[in-house]
Design an enzyme around this catalytic site. Structure first.
Site, short mmCIF file in Angstrom:
data_model
loop_
_atom_site.label_atom_id
_atom_site.label_comp_id
_atom_site.label_asym_id
_atom_site.label_seq_id
_atom_site.Cartn_x
_atom_site.Cartn_y
_atom_site.Cartn_z
CG ASP A 184 50.10 -137.79 -67.83
OD1 ASP A 184 49.57 -137.80 -66.71
OD2 ASP A 184 51.27 -138.19 -68.05
CB SER A 185 44.95 -138.81 -65.18
OG SER A 185 44.46 -137.49 -65.10
CE LYS A 201 51.04 -133.07 -62.86
NZ LYS A 201 51.72 -134.36 -63.08
CD GLU A 255 50.05 -139.81 -58.10
OE1 GLU A 255 50.44 -138.96 -58.93
OE2 GLU A 255 49.26 -140.73 -58.38
CD GLU A 282 54.53 -138.35 -63.82
OE1 GLU A 282 55.23 -139.39 -63.78
OE2 GLU A 282 53.31 -138.36 -64.06
CG ASP A 287 50.60 -134.01 -66.38
OD1 ASP A 287 51.70 -133.69 -65.92
OD2 ASP A 287 49.92 -134.97 -65.97
O1 KIV Z 1 47.69 -136.74 -64.64
C1 KIV Z 1 47.17 -136.36 -63.59
O2 KIV Z 1 45.94 -136.22 -63.47
C2 KIV Z 1 48.05 -136.08 -62.47
C3 KIV Z 1 47.42 -135.95 -61.12
C4 KIV Z 1 47.08 -137.29 -60.60
C5 KIV Z 1 48.26 -135.18 -60.18
O3 KIV Z 1 49.23 -136.01 -62.62
#
Ligand code: KIV
Length: 259
Positions: free
Chosen positions: A40-41, A108, A177, A110, A79
């Site tokens: 989600d970056s 994924k 992280e 968090e 994510d």
């Molecule tokens: O969103 C993302 O790119 C991430 C990575 C930084 C692990 O969660």
């Protein structure tokens, strides 16, 4: 890679994870990576927002489909964005949507001990889960900034509890992280699934970087843990400047570019 081979890599060989958001880059990154994360970056480096919180499930599904198309032989993780796994039922409904509408192999989420019930529920419903503990970008507003985790004894012990809870809940691997290297090493040794570090030093089971950071394309800021393998921004800018100059000077197109 499969979930089995990813798990078996622990202690055998470091795993390479990298983010991708589109088919073009996914195809370029596929040969050198073990797993591709549609992070989600993308809300920051692709959509230009200040943090990841406004990414939506629809956006993640759109980008995951693009990545799956570009990297058909890769193990791809989608994510789950902020607010899409606030309880077991919401998490399962949204994860099923991801599995039904994309070819992602895993999702994924968090969180550590506090998310163990949700991870367990997803895994018991055939959703493969990659955990994410330590610095949690989706908590940046709640935490008041991006803060390194595990600096105190309590913080370190909590991270170990988080890692164990994520493993016991059934995750096949986890991202760790923003923790000091010695703490990351201790966490990595405390679980039997691969721990993929980002800003966590070298003594982990693999590394993940955001592709636009490591290619030097994202200029807004560069965290300490990022290594720029090329200065992508300068390369792109100078190529486009060349093109612009040639257009203005009528040097492009030449005969070989003309029908
Ligand atoms: O969103 C993302 O790119 C991430 C990575 C930084 C692990 O969660």
């Amino acid at each position: 890679m499969t979930i089995t081979s990813i798990k078996k890599s622990k202690g055998v060989k470091p795993l390479v994870m990298i983010t991708a958001y589109d088919a073009l880059f996914a195809k370029l990154l596929e040969p050198s990576s073990d797993m591709i994360l549609v992070g989600d970056s993308l809300n920051m480096s692709f959509a230009g927002r200040d943090d990841t919180l406004s990414a939506t499930l629809e956006q993640m599904i759109y980008h995951t489909n693009a990545v799956c198309k570009g990297a058909e032989n890769s193990f791809i993780i989608c994510d789950m964005p902020f607010g899409t796994y606030i309880n077991k039922n919401v998490a399962l409904e949204n994860s099923i949507k991801v599995f039904q509408e994309t070819d992602a192999h895993a999702i994924k989420i968090e969180g550590g001990e506090d998310k163990a019930d949700i991870i367990k529920y997803l895994c018991s419903n055939s959703i493969a889960v990659c955990g994410h503990i330590g610095l949690l970008p989706q908590s940046v507003r709640g935490d008041g900034g991006y803060k390194i985790k595990g600096k105190t004894k309590e913080g370190r012990l909590q991270l170990i509890k988080d890692a164990k809870a994520v493993e016991e809940a059934g995750a096949f691997c986890m991202v760790l992280e923003g923790v000091k290297a010695d703490v990351a090493a201790e966490i990595t040794a405390s679980v039997n699934i691969p721990v993929i570090g980002i800003g966590a030093g070298v003594d982990v089971d693999g590394q993940v970087l955001v592709f636009s950071d490591m290619l030097g394309l994202f200029e807004a800021f560069t965290p300490k843990f990022v290594k720029k393998y090329i200065d992508g921004a300068s390369l792109v800018k100078s190529a486009v400047q060349n093109y612009s100059d040639e257009v203005k000077n009528r040097e492009f197109p030449k005969e070989e570019h003309t029908y």
